[in-house]
Design an enzyme around this catalytic site. Structure first.
Site, PDB file in Angstrom:
ATOM      1  N   GLU A 119     -57.357  15.912 -15.157  1.00  0.00           N
ATOM      2  CA  GLU A 119     -57.801  17.271 -15.407  1.00  0.00           C
ATOM      3  C   GLU A 119     -56.605  18.151 -15.725  1.00  0.00           C
ATOM      4  O   GLU A 119     -55.508  17.940 -15.185  1.00  0.00           O
ATOM      5  CB  GLU A 119     -58.496  17.845 -14.171  1.00  0.00           C
ATOM      6  CG  GLU A 119     -59.701  17.057 -13.730  1.00  0.00           C
ATOM      7  CD  GLU A 119     -60.554  17.830 -12.759  1.00  0.00           C
ATOM      8  OE1 GLU A 119     -60.037  18.691 -12.044  1.00  0.00           O
ATOM      9  OE2 GLU A 119     -61.772  17.570 -12.723  1.00  0.00           O
ATOM     10  N   HIS A 123     -54.863  16.320 -11.149  1.00  0.00           N
ATOM     11  CA  HIS A 123     -54.723  17.532 -11.952  1.00  0.00           C
ATOM     12  C   HIS A 123     -53.226  17.843 -12.091  1.00  0.00           C
ATOM     13  O   HIS A 123     -52.693  18.645 -11.332  1.00  0.00           O
ATOM     14  CB  HIS A 123     -55.449  18.699 -11.284  1.00  0.00           C
ATOM     15  CG  HIS A 123     -55.623  19.882 -12.176  1.00  0.00           C
ATOM     16  ND1 HIS A 123     -56.776  20.622 -12.207  1.00  0.00           N
ATOM     17  CD2 HIS A 123     -54.785  20.468 -13.059  1.00  0.00           C
ATOM     18  CE1 HIS A 123     -56.630  21.621 -13.073  1.00  0.00           C
ATOM     19  NE2 HIS A 123     -55.438  21.546 -13.595  1.00  0.00           N
ATOM     20  N   HIS A 138     -65.075  21.497  -7.302  1.00  0.00           N
ATOM     21  CA  HIS A 138     -64.285  22.597  -6.743  1.00  0.00           C
ATOM     22  C   HIS A 138     -64.917  23.145  -5.466  1.00  0.00           C
ATOM     23  O   HIS A 138     -65.981  23.740  -5.484  1.00  0.00           O
ATOM     24  CB  HIS A 138     -63.997  23.744  -7.718  1.00  0.00           C
ATOM     25  CG  HIS A 138     -62.798  24.527  -7.280  1.00  0.00           C
ATOM     26  ND1 HIS A 138     -61.514  24.265  -7.704  1.00  0.00           N
ATOM     27  CD2 HIS A 138     -62.688  25.533  -6.392  1.00  0.00           C
ATOM     28  CE1 HIS A 138     -60.666  25.093  -7.109  1.00  0.00           C
ATOM     29  NE2 HIS A 138     -61.342  25.870  -6.311  1.00  0.00           N
TER      30      HIS A 138
HETATM   31  C1  LIG Z   1     -60.516  21.875 -11.696  1.00  0.00           C
HETATM   32  C2  LIG Z   1     -60.654  21.941 -10.224  1.00  0.00           C
HETATM   33  O1  LIG Z   1     -61.403  22.693  -9.676  1.00  0.00           O
HETATM   34  C3  LIG Z   1     -59.872  21.022  -9.452  1.00  0.00           C
HETATM   35  O2  LIG Z   1     -59.956  19.818 -10.079  1.00  0.00           O
HETATM   36  C4  LIG Z   1     -58.406  21.325  -9.443  1.00  0.00           C
HETATM   37  O3  LIG Z   1     -57.743  20.119  -9.517  1.00  0.00           O
HETATM   38  C5  LIG Z   1     -57.962  21.977  -8.188  1.00  0.00           C
HETATM   39  O4  LIG Z   1     -56.574  22.166  -8.370  1.00  0.00           O
HETATM   40  P1  LIG Z   1     -55.624  22.281  -7.090  1.00  0.00           P
HETATM   41  O5  LIG Z   1     -55.777  20.996  -6.314  1.00  0.00           O
HETATM   42  O6  LIG Z   1     -54.269  22.478  -7.696  1.00  0.00           O
HETATM   43  O7  LIG Z   1     -56.133  23.454  -6.306  1.00  0.00           O
HETATM   44  N1  LIG Z   2     -62.603  19.041 -10.361  1.00  0.00           N
HETATM   45  C1  LIG Z   2     -62.642  19.327  -8.946  1.00  0.00           C
HETATM   46  C2  LIG Z   2     -61.645  18.472  -8.254  1.00  0.00           C
HETATM   47  O1  LIG Z   2     -61.125  17.526  -8.814  1.00  0.00           O
HETATM   48  C3  LIG Z   2     -61.283  18.746  -6.860  1.00  0.00           C
HETATM   49  O2  LIG Z   2     -61.553  20.076  -6.500  1.00  0.00           O
HETATM   50  P1  LIG Z   2     -61.365  20.406  -4.942  1.00  0.00           P
HETATM   51  O3  LIG Z   2     -62.316  19.506  -4.194  1.00  0.00           O
HETATM   52  O4  LIG Z   2     -59.935  20.094  -4.595  1.00  0.00           O
HETATM   53  O5  LIG Z   2     -61.705  21.861  -4.808  1.00  0.00           O
END
Ligand SMILES: CC(=O)[C@@H](O)[C@H](O)COP(=O)(O)O
Ligand SMILES: NCC(=O)COP(=O)(O)O
Length: 255
Positions: free
Chosen positions: A70, A43, A206
């Site tokens: 993402e 992300h 998430h």
């Molecule tokens: C979209 C989502 O929920 C996650 O993919 C996101 O990547 C979390 O971002 P952080 O790792 O910056 O918290």
């Molecule tokens: N899209 C969710 C992700 O890539 C990771 O979310 P998290 O496990 O770090 O909360």
């Protein structure tokens, strides 16, 4: 079979705390793959707090599993302001150049600590639809980060997206509280059913973890992929990365 896509954000967060390449992001992606990960997720945020644009190119050059990028499609270019760190080219520009297997659009603001809501497509559907069309024209599978809201999911189908990613924070919190988990899980199951009726594939992510994942995987029909990073990284501090990835695969019902 539900695909496990390991999110490397938090490994990059450790790397960024020193002027070093340790931990090496591609090397840790390979460890996850060797341990059975079906995909890698990142992300890249405009402030490059963890995953940097350069990481995305490094990963794209070596991955032999699905790469899911993402981010906020409206995030524009940003100077890094740090010696030795390249600038952020803008989310859509980055994805256009890399052309990952999948791109998950997330309506995050720059100041957010983390992703904390799905799209409001009543407001943003007309903005998102042409971006979806462009990504699909580049051969990229598209996914929209969505709350488990039936009306919003129907609007997601109208954007032309291939999949949705269900934002699972509400389930994770209910599971922690041991409060009304069945009701919340039922909302996600219904959201997945509506998505399938609309021709949308269903991903999720998430705050999924080893404790709440088995119930979610069993309770949500047609789940294609989960992307997990934060809890998995914390577990890896205790158990090691390879053992942890294997544990998450078992939590998804794979032996
Ligand atoms: C979209 C989502 O929920 C996650 O993919 C996101 O990547 C979390 O971002 P952080 O790792 O910056 O918290
Ligand atoms: N899209 C969710 C992700 O890539 C990771 O979310 P998290 O496990 O770090 O909360």
């Amino acid at each position: 079979m539900i695909a496990l896509s390991v999110n490397l954000n938090k490994i990059a967060l450790i790397r960024n705390s020193r002027d070093t390449r340790n931990p090496d992001i591609p090397a840790h992606a390979q460890m996850c793959i060797d341990a059975g990960a079906n995909g890698i997720t990142v992300h890249p945020r405009p402030d490059q707090r963890h995953i940097r644009a350069s990481d995305c190119f490094d990963l794209a050059a070596m991955l032999n599993v699905e790469f899911n990028i993402e981010g906020n499609p409206m995030a524009g270019p940003r100077k890094s302001g740090r010696d030795g760190v390249g600038d952020y080219p803008g989310f859509m520009e980055l994805v256009r150049e890399i052309r990952p297997a999948q791109c998950t659009l997330v309506p995050d603001g720059d100041a957010q600590l983390t992703s904390d809501h799905g799209f409001d497509l009543k407001r943003d559907g007309d903005t998102v639809a042409p971006l979806i069309a462009e990504l699909k024209s580049l051969g990229i599978r598209t996914s929209l980060f969505m709350d488990p809201d039936e009306e919003q999911i129907r609007l997601a189908a109208q954007t032309g997206a291939d999949r949705i990613e269900l934002y699972t924070e509400s389930y994770a919190r209910a599971y922690e509280r041991r409060d009304d988990v069945a009701t919340i899980l039922g909302q996600f199951a219904r959201a997945a059913e509506v998505a399938a009726e609309q021709g949308l594939g269903v991903n999720a992510g998430h705050d999924l973890d080893l404790h709440n994942l088995p119930g979610f995987a069993a309770g949500v029909p047609g789940l294609l992929e989960v992307s997990i990073g934060h809890a998995l990284t914390v577990d890896a501090l205790r158990m090691g990365l390879a053992v942890t990835v294997a544990a998450y695969q078992r939590a998804l019902g794979k032996t």
